[in-house]
Design an enzyme around this catalytic site. Structure first.
Site, mmCIF file in Angstrom:
data_model
loop_
_atom_site.group_PDB
_atom_site.id
_atom_site.type_symbol
_atom_site.label_atom_id
_atom_site.label_comp_id
_atom_site.label_asym_id
_atom_site.label_seq_id
_atom_site.Cartn_x
_atom_site.Cartn_y
_atom_site.Cartn_z
ATOM 1 N N GLY A 17 27.106 -28.387 28.353
ATOM 2 C CA GLY A 17 27.704 -28.631 29.229
ATOM 3 C C GLY A 17 28.570 -29.908 29.556
ATOM 4 N N GLY A 18 29.421 -29.931 28.444
ATOM 5 C CA GLY A 18 30.293 -30.931 28.288
ATOM 6 C C GLY A 18 31.745 -30.870 29.026
ATOM 7 C CB SER A 20 32.253 -30.954 35.022
ATOM 8 O OG SER A 20 30.994 -30.425 35.167
ATOM 9 C CG ASP A 67 25.385 -18.432 30.959
ATOM 10 O OD1 ASP A 67 24.307 -19.141 30.970
ATOM 11 O OD2 ASP A 67 25.436 -17.601 31.791
ATOM 12 C CG LEU A 68 24.707 -23.747 27.479
ATOM 13 C CD1 LEU A 68 24.682 -25.061 27.729
ATOM 14 C CD2 LEU A 68 24.837 -23.939 25.805
ATOM 15 C CG ASN A 94 24.994 -33.115 29.776
ATOM 16 O OD1 ASN A 94 24.606 -34.170 30.473
ATOM 17 N ND2 ASN A 94 26.076 -32.434 30.192
ATOM 18 C CB SER A 146 15.999 -36.115 35.726
ATOM 19 O OG SER A 146 15.897 -36.541 36.940
ATOM 20 C CE1 TYR A 159 17.548 -30.789 36.954
ATOM 21 C CE2 TYR A 159 16.577 -32.495 38.032
ATOM 22 C CZ TYR A 159 17.684 -32.054 37.301
ATOM 23 O OH TYR A 159 18.539 -33.011 36.884
ATOM 24 C CB SER A 160 10.654 -31.986 38.801
ATOM 25 O OG SER A 160 10.000 -33.074 38.530
HETATM 26 N N1 LIG Z 1 24.079 -36.690 37.986
HETATM 27 C C1 LIG Z 1 22.727 -37.237 38.218
HETATM 28 O O1 LIG Z 1 22.612 -37.882 39.057
HETATM 29 C C2 LIG Z 1 21.692 -36.918 37.263
HETATM 30 C C3 LIG Z 1 20.390 -37.504 37.482
HETATM 31 C C4 LIG Z 1 19.513 -37.133 36.479
HETATM 32 C C5 LIG Z 1 19.484 -36.477 35.250
HETATM 33 N N2 LIG Z 1 20.801 -35.853 35.331
HETATM 34 C C6 LIG Z 1 20.624 -34.981 34.302
HETATM 35 O O2 LIG Z 1 22.178 -35.337 33.659
HETATM 36 C C7 LIG Z 1 22.626 -34.067 32.724
HETATM 37 C C8 LIG Z 1 24.149 -33.872 33.288
HETATM 38 O O3 LIG Z 1 24.240 -33.738 34.664
HETATM 39 P P1 LIG Z 1 25.625 -33.737 35.834
HETATM 40 O O4 LIG Z 1 25.069 -34.612 36.954
HETATM 41 O O5 LIG Z 1 26.500 -34.486 34.957
HETATM 42 O O6 LIG Z 1 25.691 -32.332 35.799
HETATM 43 P P2 LIG Z 1 26.864 -31.431 36.515
HETATM 44 O O7 LIG Z 1 26.154 -30.233 37.208
HETATM 45 O O8 LIG Z 1 27.794 -32.249 36.855
HETATM 46 O O9 LIG Z 1 27.458 -30.815 35.011
HETATM 47 C C9 LIG Z 1 26.549 -30.197 34.320
HETATM 48 C C10 LIG Z 1 27.400 -29.201 33.283
HETATM 49 O O10 LIG Z 1 26.768 -28.173 32.714
HETATM 50 C C11 LIG Z 1 27.360 -26.788 32.718
HETATM 51 N N3 LIG Z 1 26.252 -26.079 32.658
HETATM 52 C C12 LIG Z 1 25.535 -25.905 33.676
HETATM 53 N N4 LIG Z 1 24.603 -24.714 33.329
HETATM 54 C C13 LIG Z 1 25.411 -24.200 32.104
HETATM 55 C C14 LIG Z 1 25.061 -22.824 31.494
HETATM 56 N N5 LIG Z 1 24.016 -22.047 31.940
HETATM 57 N N6 LIG Z 1 25.915 -22.658 30.532
HETATM 58 C C15 LIG Z 1 26.879 -23.347 30.081
HETATM 59 N N7 LIG Z 1 27.143 -24.698 30.767
HETATM 60 C C16 LIG Z 1 26.240 -24.883 31.672
HETATM 61 C C17 LIG Z 1 28.280 -26.968 34.096
HETATM 62 O O11 LIG Z 1 29.247 -25.976 34.142
HETATM 63 C C18 LIG Z 1 28.710 -28.515 34.097
HETATM 64 O O12 LIG Z 1 29.723 -28.759 33.314
HETATM 65 C C19 LIG Z 1 21.802 -32.993 33.344
HETATM 66 O O13 LIG Z 1 20.697 -32.531 32.454
HETATM 67 C C20 LIG Z 1 21.015 -33.648 34.638
HETATM 68 O O14 LIG Z 1 19.664 -32.884 34.555
HETATM 69 C C21 LIG Z 1 21.885 -36.160 36.224
#
Ligand SMILES: NC(=O)c1ccc[n+]([C@@H]2O[C@H](COP(=O)([O-])OP(=O)(O)OC[C@H]3O[C@@H](n4cnc5c(N)ncnc54)[C@H](O)[C@@H]3O)[C@@H](O)[C@H]2O)c1
Length: 252
Positions: A17-18, A20, A67-68, A94, A146, A159-160
């Site tokens: 998920g790198g 964005s 797609d993961l 991630n 999280s 999700y939780s």
């Molecule tokens: N942003 C927050 O406030 C927050 C809070 C708690 C935890 N997190 C955790 O941090 C991590 C990153 O979160 P974020 O906010 O940057 O998310 P985001 O949605 O901004 O980015 C997630 C990335 O993962 C990719 N992705 C999602 N599903 C995919 C799949 N099936 N195959 C390939 N790529 C896939 C998306 O395209 C995206 O680039 C996650 O694990 C999220 O649960 C984020």
């Protein structure tokens, strides 16, 4: 100014998920250390743009569109990074998607999809890189959990549950692979202002609640997670394993 960890230079790192959000900041942070970074994502446009930008800064990066939820494709993407950059020394699990889903609306197919998006690939990506790390004499796996389960935030129960499962996986792998000097830790972010968060959830009311609940006044940003992730991968963290590091600005 971010810290520099010389042991990360030339290390093969994989970030899921790198393309964005927090993942993109993690990719950039490892690339800035001189690591060789392979990142996996299904957002082809964003992934290609990030790879182009970092290559223009002389970074060694490789984007694998995948797609993961498709485990054979995930395994193939990891093999492709290994072939290009050598055995994997660091994995950052991630990718996730924090879609809201009221309990009464969840059907079995959607439940399985949530687990596949938010948890299953953590296990299979870790499984795929552990032999590399054993061969290297050590390694680091960092998995994004999280504060949602810790703080008991509602509205997204599967999700939780996935984010709780990440902690169980991390503690189990840390126990089983510590003998090989492989460290496995989780990071539990609070509310981090990615583009997705700003677009979907950042209303004035939600921001006021955030300001009240955080001890620190400022909004947290992806680099607040990326820098500690790099630290956890480095030799400076060589005695840290089996932990969940909460990075939430003091959310109470
Ligand atoms: N942003 C927050 O406030 C927050 C809070 C708690 C935890 N997190 C955790 O941090 C991590 C990153 O979160 P974020 O906010 O940057 O998310 P985001 O949605 O901004 O980015 C997630 C990335 O993962 C990719 N992705 C999602 N599903 C995919 C799949 N099936 N195959 C390939 N790529 C896939 C998306 O395209 C995206 O680039 C996650 O694990 C999220 O649960 C984020």
């Amino acid at each position: 100014m971010p810290a520099t960890y010389p042991d990360l230079r030339d290390r093969t790192v994989i970030v899921t998920g790198g393309a964005s959000g927090i993942g993109a900041a993690i990719v950039a942070a490892f690339a800035a250390q001189g690591a060789r970074v392979g990142f996996l994502d299904f957002d082809i446009e964003a992934g290609a743009a990030l790879a182009d930008r970092l290559a223009g800064e002389d970074a060694t990066v490789r984007f694998e569109p995948v797609d993961l939820r498709d485990i054979p494709a995930l395994r193939a993407a990891i093999a492709s990074v290994r072939e290009a950059f050598g055995p994997v020394g660091t994995l950052v699990n991630n990718a996730a998607r924090d879609d809201r889903h009221p309990t009464e609306d969840v059907e079995p197919d959607y439940f399985d999809e949530r687990i596949a998006t938010n948890f299953r690939h953590h296990f299979f990506a870790s499984q795929a890189v552990l032999p590399d790390m054993i061969g290297l004499g050590g390694g680091a796996i960092i998995s994004l959990s999280s504060i949602v389960p810790l703080a008991g935030i509602g509205g997204m129960p599967v999700y939780s549950a996935s984010k709780s499962a990440v902690v169980g996986l991390v503690r189990s792998l840390a126990r089983d692979y510590g003998q090989h000097n492989i460290r496995v830790n989780a990071i539990a972010p609070g509310w981090i202002m990615t583009e997705r968060q700003k677009t979907l959830w950042l209303t004035p009311e939600a921001d006021a609640t955030r300001a009240e609940r955080q001890c620190l006044a400022r909004r947290l940003v992806p680099e607040d997670i990326a820098r500690p992730a790099v630290f956890l991968a480095s030799e400076d963290a060589s005695a840290i394993t089996g932990q969940t590091v909460v990075i939430d600005g003091g959310w109470v």
